[in-house]
Scaffold this motif. Structure first.
Motif, mmCIF file in Angstrom:
data_model
loop_
_atom_site.group_PDB
_atom_site.id
_atom_site.type_symbol
_atom_site.label_atom_id
_atom_site.label_comp_id
_atom_site.label_asym_id
_atom_site.label_seq_id
_atom_site.Cartn_x
_atom_site.Cartn_y
_atom_site.Cartn_z
ATOM 1 N N HIS A 56 1.334 21.864 -16.257
ATOM 2 C CA HIS A 56 1.481 20.607 -15.516
ATOM 3 C C HIS A 56 1.237 19.455 -16.485
ATOM 4 O O HIS A 56 0.278 19.467 -17.265
ATOM 5 N N CYS A 57 2.106 18.462 -16.445
ATOM 6 C CA CYS A 57 2.100 17.393 -17.455
ATOM 7 C C CYS A 57 0.738 16.739 -17.623
ATOM 8 O O CYS A 57 0.153 16.225 -16.654
ATOM 9 N N LEU A 58 0.240 16.733 -18.840
ATOM 10 C CA LEU A 58 -1.060 16.137 -19.144
ATOM 11 C C LEU A 58 -1.057 14.640 -18.859
ATOM 12 O O LEU A 58 -2.061 14.067 -18.442
ATOM 13 N N GLY A 59 0.078 13.983 -19.065
ATOM 14 C CA GLY A 59 0.160 12.533 -18.900
ATOM 15 C C GLY A 59 0.595 12.077 -17.519
ATOM 16 O O GLY A 59 1.018 10.922 -17.358
ATOM 17 N N ALA A 60 0.477 12.944 -16.508
ATOM 18 C CA ALA A 60 0.960 12.608 -15.168
ATOM 19 C C ALA A 60 0.309 11.336 -14.621
ATOM 20 O O ALA A 60 0.985 10.463 -14.065
ATOM 21 N N ALA A 61 -0.994 11.202 -14.767
ATOM 22 C CA ALA A 61 -1.685 10.018 -14.230
ATOM 23 C C ALA A 61 -1.227 8.745 -14.936
ATOM 24 O O ALA A 61 -1.082 7.697 -14.308
ATOM 25 N N ALA A 62 -0.969 8.838 -16.237
ATOM 26 C CA ALA A 62 -0.490 7.672 -16.978
ATOM 27 C C ALA A 62 0.906 7.273 -16.518
ATOM 28 O O ALA A 62 1.202 6.081 -16.354
ATOM 29 N N ALA A 63 1.785 8.256 -16.289
ATOM 30 C CA ALA A 63 3.133 7.955 -15.811
ATOM 31 C C ALA A 63 3.085 7.317 -14.426
ATOM 32 O O ALA A 63 3.821 6.353 -14.135
ATOM 33 N N ARG A 64 2.221 7.841 -13.571
ATOM 34 C CA ARG A 64 2.078 7.260 -12.224
ATOM 35 C C ARG A 64 1.594 5.810 -12.316
ATOM 36 O O ARG A 64 2.064 4.941 -11.564
ATOM 37 N N LEU A 65 0.652 5.560 -13.204
ATOM 38 C CA LEU A 65 0.159 4.191 -13.391
ATOM 39 C C LEU A 65 1.288 3.268 -13.821
ATOM 40 O O LEU A 65 1.462 2.173 -13.269
ATOM 41 N N GLU A 66 2.062 3.686 -14.803
ATOM 42 C CA GLU A 66 3.170 2.857 -15.282
ATOM 43 C C GLU A 66 4.172 2.582 -14.166
ATOM 44 O O GLU A 66 4.618 1.442 -13.980
ATOM 45 N N GLY A 67 4.529 3.626 -13.413
ATOM 46 C CA GLY A 67 5.480 3.437 -12.328
ATOM 47 C C GLY A 67 4.978 2.471 -11.270
ATOM 48 O O GLY A 67 5.711 1.583 -10.812
ATOM 49 N N ARG A 68 3.721 2.620 -10.876
ATOM 50 C CA ARG A 68 3.157 1.744 -9.847
ATOM 51 C C ARG A 68 3.086 0.298 -10.303
ATOM 52 O O ARG A 68 3.489 -0.630 -9.575
ATOM 53 N N VAL A 69 2.595 0.084 -11.513
ATOM 54 C CA VAL A 69 2.439 -1.278 -12.010
ATOM 55 C C VAL A 69 3.798 -1.961 -12.160
ATOM 56 O O VAL A 69 3.953 -3.147 -11.840
ATOM 57 N N VAL A 70 4.795 -1.240 -12.624
ATOM 58 C CA VAL A 70 6.135 -1.837 -12.764
ATOM 59 C C VAL A 70 6.664 -2.279 -11.407
ATOM 60 O O VAL A 70 7.208 -3.388 -11.271
ATOM 61 N N ILE A 71 6.533 -1.441 -10.383
ATOM 62 C CA ILE A 71 7.011 -1.836 -9.053
ATOM 63 C C ILE A 71 6.257 -3.068 -8.556
ATOM 64 O O ILE A 71 6.861 -4.034 -8.058
ATOM 65 N N GLU A 72 4.947 -3.066 -8.698
ATOM 66 C CA GLU A 72 4.151 -4.200 -8.230
ATOM 67 C C GLU A 72 4.537 -5.483 -8.942
ATOM 68 O O GLU A 72 4.684 -6.546 -8.309
ATOM 69 N N GLU A 73 4.730 -5.410 -10.245
ATOM 70 C CA GLU A 73 5.053 -6.622 -11.010
ATOM 71 C C GLU A 73 6.492 -7.076 -10.788
ATOM 72 O O GLU A 73 6.774 -8.282 -10.788
ATOM 73 N N LEU A 74 7.405 -6.139 -10.587
ATOM 74 C CA LEU A 74 8.782 -6.523 -10.253
ATOM 75 C C LEU A 74 8.825 -7.257 -8.917
ATOM 76 O O LEU A 74 9.461 -8.312 -8.786
ATOM 77 N N LEU A 75 8.154 -6.710 -7.911
ATOM 78 C CA LEU A 75 8.168 -7.336 -6.590
ATOM 79 C C LEU A 75 7.433 -8.672 -6.590
ATOM 80 O O LEU A 75 7.757 -9.557 -5.790
ATOM 81 N N THR B 291 0.821 -1.210 0.000
ATOM 82 C CA THR B 291 0.000 0.000 0.000
ATOM 83 C C THR B 291 0.863 1.271 0.000
ATOM 84 O O THR B 291 0.364 2.364 -0.258
ATOM 85 N N ARG B 292 2.159 1.114 0.296
ATOM 86 C CA ARG B 292 3.074 2.251 0.258
ATOM 87 C C ARG B 292 3.486 2.627 -1.169
ATOM 88 O O ARG B 292 4.084 3.684 -1.382
ATOM 89 N N ILE B 293 3.197 1.772 -2.136
ATOM 90 C CA ILE B 293 3.754 1.964 -3.479
ATOM 91 C C ILE B 293 3.313 3.271 -4.131
ATOM 92 O O ILE B 293 4.139 3.974 -4.717
ATOM 93 N N PRO B 294 2.042 3.671 -4.066
ATOM 94 C CA PRO B 294 1.684 4.958 -4.688
ATOM 95 C C PRO B 294 2.468 6.140 -4.112
ATOM 96 O O PRO B 294 2.900 7.032 -4.853
#
Length: 395
Positions: free
Chosen positions: A343-362, A260-263
Motif C-alpha cells: 500500500h502506497c507509503l505516500g498515500a497521506a501526502a497525496a491526499r493532502l495535496e489533493g484536498r488542498v488543491v481543491i480548497e484553494e481552487l474553489l 466538509t465533503r472535500i476529503p
C-alpha cells in the motif's frame, strides 16, 4: 471486435475505460500475445493479488519487462522488495508518512499551493500542469527529502527527467540525471550527518537495518523511490481533479456549498482517476485466478499486470454507478494506492495535496474552466496524467 489491450498504445490513454470494461466482462485473466504478460482487471482478482505477496512478487520489478533500474547499477529499492525485507525497510520511514506526521506539513503545502493558484487566477490562460500539478508534488518530495530551497530548481529539473523516463519505461534514458542526482544526494547526506533535520535522509542516517547503519546506497534508493513514485502520481491526481471538477460542475457545486465533503471527494477522485493505472508482479509459483466458472492457471515466473484503474471501476465491487463520478460516494475500499504490504507509503501526502488543491481552487477561482479536450496526456504505460492542461479563471 477482437479484444486487444496494449498499454503502450498512446491512443488508449485518452479513454482506456471501454477497453477495461471489455477486459472485465470478456477476459478477466487476459494474456497479451506478443508482449508475453497477463492482465488482471477485476477488483476481486487484483485485490487478492496485491495481498498474496508470497505468489505475486515485487522483487522482479513492477513493469512488464525485466526491471531496468538494476541496469543503472542501483540497489533494489523499497518498492521492489518482498517480505520480510520489505517490512524491515519500510519500518525505517513509516512514522514520517502517517496522517498525523503529514498534517504537520500542511501549512507549507498550502502556502505553496495558494501562491501557484493565485498566479493562475491572475492569468488569461495558464497551463495547470506547469503551474500547479507538476510543481506541487516536486515541492512536497523535496520537502520530505530535506532539499534546501536554493537547490530546488535544479532538483526539479533532475526530477522531471527521471519522472519522464520512468513513465516511458526506459529509465536508462535518464542516466545522466540519475547520476547527477545521486551525486547531489551523496553530498546532501554528508551535510546532514553534521546537521540533521526533520527529513527522510536525516531519519535514515540515524537508523539501523540488520544491526548496522543504513548505507548511503540504501539511502539513495529511498530518495529515488520518492522521486519516481511521488511526482507523476500526485500530478495525475491534481491535474485530473481540476479537469473532472470542471467537466462535472454539479459535483463542483456540491463541494463549494459544503467544503466538509472535500476529503470524501478526494477518495472518490482517487478511485475514479486511479493515476497509477497498473503495476506488474512476477509469479513465484503456478497460480489459478479468475472467476469460478472460467478459472485460468498462470505459470510460475510469469509477469502479471494488476490493472488498478479497471478494478476501481468494477461494478461488481462498486455497483452499477462505478463508471460515474460521485463525490459523495463512500467506498469501503479501493485500489488507487494498491493494497496489502505495498500500500502506497505516500498515500497521506497525496491526499493532502489533493484536498488542498481543491480548497484553494474553489477559494481563488470557483468558476474555473479547464479545456480537457485540449489537454495532452504524458506518454507511458503506468501513470495516466496530463502533461499539458489549459485552465482559465472564469470571471
Amino acid at each position: 471486435m477482437t479484444l486487444s489491450y496494449d498499454p503502450l498504445d498512446p491512443e488508449l490513454w485518452r479513454d482506456p475505460y471501454p477497453t477495461y470494461q471489455r477486459l472485465r466482462d470478456e477476459d478477466p485473466v487476459h494474456f497479451v500475445t506478443g508482449r508475453g504478460f497477463w492482465v488482471l482487471s477485476r477488483f476481486a482478482d487484483v485485490m487478492a493479488a496485491t495481498c498474496a505477496t508470497e505468489v505475486f512478487s515485487s522483487a522482479h520489478g513492477l513493469t512488464f519487462e525485466e526491471d531496468e533500474i538494476t541496469k543503472l547499477g542501483l540497489m533494489p529499492t523499497l518498492v521492489m522488495m518482498d517480505r520480510p525485507r520489505h517490512t524491515l525497510y519500510r519500518r525505517l520511514v513509516n512514522a514520517m508518512f502517517t496522517p498525523r506526521a503529514v498534517a504537520e506539513r500542511e501549512k507549507a503545502v498550502r502556502e505553496f499551493t495558494r501562491a501557484r493558484i493565485e498566479h493562475v487566477a491572475n492569468s488569461a490562460v495558464a497551463d495547470f500542469v506547469a503551474e500547479v500539478a507538476s510543481p506541487l508534488p516536486s515541492f512536497v518530495v523535496a520537502d520530505f527529502l530535506g532539499v534546501p530551497e536554493s537547490d530546488r530548481s535544479t532538483f526539479g529539473t533532475w526530477s522531471s527527467a527521471i519522472v519522464q523516463a520512468n513513465a516511458s519505461g526506459n529509465v536508462l534514458s535518464a542516466g545522466q540525471a540519475v547520476s547527477e542526482l545521486y551525486g547531489y544526494f551523496t553530498d546532501l547526506a554528508a551535510a546532514k550527518k553534521k546537521k540533521p533535520g526533520a527529513d527522510m535522509i536525516s531519519v535514515l542516517l540515524d537508523s539501523e537495518v540488520d544491526g548496522r547503519p543504513v548505507s548511503n546506497e540504501e539511502i539513495l534508493g529511498f530518495c529515488f523511490v520518492m522521486i519516481a513514485g511521488g511526482n507523476d502520481t500526485a500530478s495525475g491526481l491534481i491535474g485530473g481533479t481540476a479537469a473532472l471538477l470542471s467537466d462535472h460542475p454539479d459535483q463542483r457545486r456540491l463541494l463549494a456549498a459544503d467544503p466538509t465533503r472535500i476529503p470524501t471527494a478526494v477518495e472518490e477522485l482517487l478511485r475514479f482517476l486511479s493515476p497509477v493505472q497498473g503495476l506488474s508482479r512476477t509469479t513465484l509459483a503456478e497460480v489459478t485466478v479468475g472467476p469460478s466458472d472460467r478459472p485460468v492457471t498462470i505459470p510460475a515466473k510469469s509477469k502479471v499486470h494488476l490493472l488498478f484503474a479497471s478494478a476501481n471501476r468494477d461494478d461488481r465491487e462498486f455497483g452499477p454507478g462505478a463508471g460515474q463520478l460521485d463525490v459523495t460516494r463512500s467506498a469501503a475500499r479501493a485500489l488507487a494506492f494498491s493494497s496489502g504490504p505495498h500500500h502506497c507509503l505516500g498515500a497521506a501526502a497525496a491526499r493532502l495535496e489533493g484536498r488542498v488543491v481543491i480548497e484553494e481552487l474553489l477559494r481563488a477561482m470557483p468558476e474555473f474552466v479547464v479545456d480537457s479536450a485540449a489537454g495532452r496526456y504524458a506518454p507511458g504505460a503506468f501513470t495516466r496524467r496530463f502533461e499539458y492542461l489549459p485552465i482559465t479563471a472564469k470571471r
